[in-house]
Structures are given as structure tokens and as C-alpha cells.
Design an enzyme around this catalytic site. Sequence first.
Site, PDB file in Angstrom:
ATOM      1  N   GLU A  38     -15.344  -5.186 -25.950  1.00 44.89           N
ATOM      2  CA  GLU A  38     -15.223  -4.364 -24.741  1.00 44.89           C
ATOM      3  C   GLU A  38     -13.790  -4.537 -24.200  1.00 44.89           C
ATOM      4  OE1 GLU A  38     -17.745  -6.020 -21.712  1.00 44.89           O
ATOM      5  OE2 GLU A  38     -17.598  -4.281 -20.396  1.00 44.89           O
ATOM      6  N   LYS A 109     -19.964   3.313 -20.603  1.00 43.76           N
ATOM      7  CA  LYS A 109     -20.946   2.286 -20.222  1.00 43.76           C
ATOM      8  C   LYS A 109     -21.802   2.765 -19.041  1.00 43.76           C
ATOM      9  CE  LYS A 109     -20.997  -2.741 -19.253  1.00 43.76           C
ATOM     10  NZ  LYS A 109     -20.109  -3.914 -19.101  1.00 43.76           N
ATOM     11  N   CYS A 142     -21.605  -4.152 -23.781  1.00 44.89           N
ATOM     12  CA  CYS A 142     -21.967  -5.415 -23.143  1.00 44.89           C
ATOM     13  C   CYS A 142     -23.297  -5.372 -22.370  1.00 44.89           C
ATOM     14  CB  CYS A 142     -20.809  -5.895 -22.269  1.00 44.89           C
ATOM     15  SG  CYS A 142     -20.844  -7.699 -22.076  1.00 44.89           S
ATOM     16  N   VAL A 169     -20.148 -13.562 -20.856  1.00 45.76           N
ATOM     17  CA  VAL A 169     -19.867 -14.878 -20.261  1.00 45.76           C
ATOM     18  C   VAL A 169     -21.138 -15.728 -20.172  1.00 45.76           C
ATOM     19  CG1 VAL A 169     -17.805 -14.184 -18.986  1.00 45.76           C
ATOM     20  CG2 VAL A 169     -20.048 -13.867 -17.938  1.00 45.76           C
TER      21      VAL A 169
HETATM   22  C1  ACM Z   1     -20.399  -7.447 -19.200  1.00 49.49           C
HETATM   23  O1  ACM Z   1     -21.090  -6.437 -19.161  1.00 49.49           O
HETATM   24  N1  ACM Z   1     -19.143  -7.409 -19.547  1.00 49.49           N
HETATM   25  C2  ACM Z   1     -20.991  -8.764 -18.875  1.00 49.49           C
END
Ligand code: ACM
Length: 267
Positions: A38, A109, A142, A169
Amino acid sequence: MKIGFVQFDPAFGEVEKNLSSAASLIEGVEADLLVLPELFNTGYLFTSKQEAIDLSEEVPDGRTVKALTAVAKEKGVHIVAGLAEWDDGRIHNSAVLVSPRGHVGTYRKIHLFYEEKLWFDPGDLEPEVFDIGSCRVGVMVCFDWFFPETARVLALKGADIICHSANLVLPYCQDAMITRCLENRVFAVTCNRTGSERRGGKTLMYTGQSQIVDPRGQVLYRAERETDEVHVADVDVTAARDKQLNEHNNLFGDRRSQFYSALVQKF
Ligand code: ACM
């Protein structure tokens, strides 16, 4: 077909450096489809909307899609990679799919995580599946993993492989993606980044462990937490097309969608 990931540690705000790090990592690799993290070209930890605006690019005319296309052409590979997309005043946390002939498609996203909501506009397009000849590619970014609807929609639309660009993370996603693959009978390539960002003030430590999972939920490979690493697995994508679980159960045929109406009601 050879599918893989390019796990590395992008430097915040240093687009040229990140493009060249990714290109060097890909240089000696033989693959058909590679996934990058990402926001691989900019880094993740924005501290203002202005930073996100300044580092965003038009798709497909920006320098990142051009650079990715050059790599794709040289290596004969398809690449999925995350970037900040500028779209007429709106900024999306997007992932592009690029072929040796150029930009194929973009995913924006749809589930923004934490402060991303301050910098980015939520995705405004239905997740799409892209037929690249050798396979059908679904893309997610992500935190989308936390919403199983994302992978389900991609699988229902025919994805063989979910390309999952990430900056994780927390430690949960890799194991959850095993279930996403099992319950949808798809492959998934999760490409996470490594390193930490922006010491002093805010800091994030990324957890690496990029992985490739098959439609039976087997982890074909999982990377280390901290090392830059490109890994490619040879897979038979047709394994994702058999949704027959046994002689009585079909993964999609057995769905009872008349009982799922709550899933599409606005909460
Ligand atoms: C995320 O969506 N970068 C944790």
C-alpha cells in the site's frame, strides 16, 4: 503461473527513491504477477491533508504508473501497487494494476483505517475483477481484510487471486487472510511493508510477514518481519475455480442469500 510480493521499507515522501528501490528489487525476478505494498511510492504516515495532496498523482498519467509500466514492460510482468491517487480534488488510497502495455485498472480503498479518514476520500467504485489472460485479479488494500465482504465480493465476481497491498501494524491480518482464502477458495498475495516511519512525534512500526496463501488456506510462503524480500510461488490458478467442497456442498451454490439481507442494509 508465478505470483509474488515485493516486501520493502518505503521512505516517507521520497517517491523517486521508492520507485527505484522497487525497480531494483524486481530486477532479477521472474514472475507473472507481483504485488507491492500500500502507498509504496509515498510512504503511509501522513500528518496533514496537504501532504497527501502534494504526494498524490493522477492515474494513469502520473509518474508512478509510468515507472511501473516501464518495469512491467521490461520484465513482462503484471504489477499491483498502492499509491495516493489525485482525482479532480479527491484523494484516494488506491492500488493500480499495470501490465506491460500500461494501466489496466484501479481499485480505490473502500474501508479507510484510522487517520486515513482525515487524508483520503473513501473509495467510490465497486471492487472490480480484472482478467489479465493468465488469471482474474481482484484487488484490495490493507484494512479491507477486516471486512470479509470485500474478499467475498471479489470472489463472487470471479477473482482467482486477490492482490492485497498492505501497510499492516497489527498482527491479525495474516492469519485472517488464511480464512478469507479458505472461505472463498481463492489465492491471496498480501504484500506488507517493513520498517518504521517518522520517528519523533508519531511513529508506526510495520510488521512485514507478507504472504501467499492458496485456496485451501495453506500458507505457501510467509516472509520475515523485517527483511526486504521478493518471493514468488508457482501456482495453478485453476485451483481457485473449483468451488465444489465435496459431493454435496458448493461454496457459492450453497449460499442462502435470502437470509443475508442485513448485509446490504445501511447501518
Ligand atoms: C491499514 O489499512 N493500512 C492498516
